[in-house]
Structures are given as C-alpha cells and as structure tokens.
Design an enzyme around this catalytic site. Sequence first.
Site, short mmCIF file in Angstrom:
data_model
loop_
_atom_site.label_atom_id
_atom_site.label_comp_id
_atom_site.label_asym_id
_atom_site.label_seq_id
_atom_site.Cartn_x
_atom_site.Cartn_y
_atom_site.Cartn_z
N ASP A 18 15.18 45.79 19.88
CA ASP A 18 14.10 46.71 20.48
C ASP A 18 13.67 47.98 20.52
O ASP A 18 15.04 48.83 21.25
CB ASP A 18 13.42 46.69 22.16
CG ASP A 18 11.95 46.79 21.83
OD1 ASP A 18 11.70 46.42 21.70
OD2 ASP A 18 11.46 45.95 22.92
N ASN A 66 6.49 38.60 15.20
CA ASN A 66 5.84 39.54 14.35
C ASN A 66 5.27 39.59 13.24
O ASN A 66 5.01 40.57 13.19
CB ASN A 66 7.24 39.73 13.76
CG ASN A 66 8.18 40.87 15.20
OD1 ASN A 66 9.13 40.30 15.03
ND2 ASN A 66 7.51 40.82 16.38
N TRP A 67 4.61 38.28 12.53
CA TRP A 67 3.54 38.45 11.60
C TRP A 67 2.08 39.39 11.53
O TRP A 67 1.56 39.30 10.61
CB TRP A 67 3.46 36.97 11.25
CG TRP A 67 4.61 36.03 10.77
CD1 TRP A 67 5.66 35.26 11.34
CD2 TRP A 67 5.13 36.76 9.76
NE1 TRP A 67 6.32 34.21 10.58
CE2 TRP A 67 6.15 35.30 9.38
CE3 TRP A 67 5.17 37.36 8.51
CZ2 TRP A 67 7.72 35.27 8.42
CZ3 TRP A 67 5.89 36.87 7.31
CH2 TRP A 67 7.34 36.08 7.20
C1 FPP Z 1 11.84 45.79 17.33
O1 FPP Z 1 11.49 47.40 17.63
C2 FPP Z 1 12.18 45.21 15.89
C3 FPP Z 1 11.61 44.80 15.37
C4 FPP Z 1 10.70 43.93 15.41
C5 FPP Z 1 12.51 44.91 14.11
C6 FPP Z 1 14.18 44.43 14.05
C7 FPP Z 1 14.12 45.02 12.94
C8 FPP Z 1 15.34 45.64 12.02
C9 FPP Z 1 16.51 46.19 13.03
C10 FPP Z 1 16.02 46.31 10.32
C11 FPP Z 1 16.10 44.56 9.64
C12 FPP Z 1 17.08 43.30 10.39
C13 FPP Z 1 18.23 43.08 9.78
C14 FPP Z 1 18.60 41.57 10.11
C15 FPP Z 1 18.61 44.17 8.44
P1 FPP Z 1 9.70 47.81 17.52
O2 FPP Z 1 9.62 47.82 15.79
O3 FPP Z 1 9.31 46.78 17.94
O4 FPP Z 1 9.71 49.15 18.13
P2 FPP Z 1 9.00 49.31 19.12
O5 FPP Z 1 8.44 48.31 20.64
O6 FPP Z 1 9.16 50.56 19.80
O7 FPP Z 1 7.68 49.48 19.10
#
Ligand code: FPP
Length: 241
Positions: A18, A66-67
């Site tokens: 996260d 997440n979609w």
């Molecule tokens: C959460 O941070 C992260 C995600 C929903 C996506 C995680 C994906 C990756 C690390 C890349 C792809 C994966 C692989 C296995 C190569 P957030 O976007 O919710 O952060 P925020 O809370 O600060 O907005």
Amino acid sequence: MKPEDFSVLPAHVGVIMDGNGRWAKQRGLPRSSGHIEGAKNFRRIGEYAGDLGIKHISFYAFSTENWSRPQQEVAAIMDLFGDYLEEARERLDENLEKGIRLRFLGDKSRIDPRLVKLMDFVEDATKEMTKVNLNIAVNYGGQQEILHSVQQLAKKAAAGEIAPSDITLEDIESGLYTAGQPPVDLVIRPSGEQRLSNFLLWQSAYAEFWYSDVLWPDFSTDDFDQALLAFEKRNRRFGGV
Ligand code: FPP
C-alpha cells in the site's frame, strides 16, 4: 540480515503493498509512477524474503475492489503485472534454479486472457518447486474466496455427496486458492493504514500484524527485518493461555 540472525521465521508472510499512489503524489508524479516503483520493490522484497528462507509469501497486487479505480490506473497496474509475467517466463531457468514456485490467488475470469495464459504457464512450469512459494493476489477478495469454496461444498451437499453436518474446516480450506499452504503468520502493511482490506481473511485468522508508516515503494529490506524481529518477539497463544 541473515537467516541465522532470526530465532524463528514466519512460515507464511502476507504483504499489502500500500501507498504507491501517495508516494507518487508526494513527488508530483502520476499514480502509475508509484505503481512502477511498487512493482520494483515487490521484486526486491520477494527476492530478499526468499534469501532469508521464508517459504511462503503472498503479495496483494490487485483486489476485486480495485477495478473501481480510473481505467487508466487499472491498465497501468495490469501492464506492470504483465511485464512481470513476461519476465518470469523469460527467466524461468533462474526461478527453477532458486526453487521458486509461483502461484496466483484470485479469480482469473476477469483478467485479460493474454495474461491468464502467462499466469497458467508460469504456475505450471514452476509447480514442482518447493523452496519458495511466491503467491501474487490478483483480482483477489478474501470473502469471495471463502464464498467460492463454500459454494463448491454446497453443490456436493445438494448432490448428496456429503452431509452438511460433516463439512469440516479442512474442507473449506481445501477449496481456497492457498490450499495446502500454511496459514499466514504475519501480515505486513506499510503506509499507515491498519486494516486487512479483504486480504487472506481465512488464512490470517491467527496472524500477527505489523504496520509501518513507510510507503510501499520506500519499504526496504531493513523495514522487512523490523517486521520479522517484531514477529519473533510476539507471544503467540492461538487462543490458549
Ligand atoms: C496500493 O497502493 C497498491 C495497489 C492497489 C497496486 C499494487 C500493484 C503493484 C505494486 C504493481 C503490480 C504488481 C506486480 C506483482 C508486478 P495505492 O495505490 O492504494 O496507494 P495509495 O493508498 O497511496 O493511493
């Protein structure tokens, strides 16, 4: 640190990656840049955990919820996941040499068939490996996973193959994506949030939790060590005294 520096290591670690979005925002970059750095860190921490001898590690890459993010962001995350899959295929020998078994947790039906083909390929090609189990949760939801397992059992019960009262915890467990893997001992969540967010609900029933304010792209091997050291000190009673 080295494996011998720890008196006990968790058999299964869950990692909620996260804080990518906030990491990018702090730098005035698009959210996708945070995911790019997050994906790099996934590789770093995954490799480090394997070197330490952690046998099962699960990373939360994309939830069923997440979609609902902007289409562009969903596409960016799926592209990064696709890049990783291509890399896993190209570097298959390396993974086999290290004894890494790759598995994907989640419902594949909504994922691009091109990616699903690669997912199936690397899962199958690494299925005999036993040193490290690397799970990546994609289109994953813990409640949905339990529901799916229970539905399979309900079908058997409706067909008269099992009596509802004979259904055991093990029966439910064997219908999960993690069937046969040990329960999660430690859940790591960086970025200041302290919740499970539908990640490995069943598997984390007795897990210890470790939180940190560091955002996922900045989460280092030192932070990972801190989580393991904290785990080592916890007194786990599993409902006993
Ligand atoms: C959460 O941070 C992260 C995600 C929903 C996506 C995680 C994906 C990756 C690390 C890349 C792809 C994966 C692989 C296995 C190569 P957030 O976007 O919710 O952060 P925020 O809370 O600060 O907005």
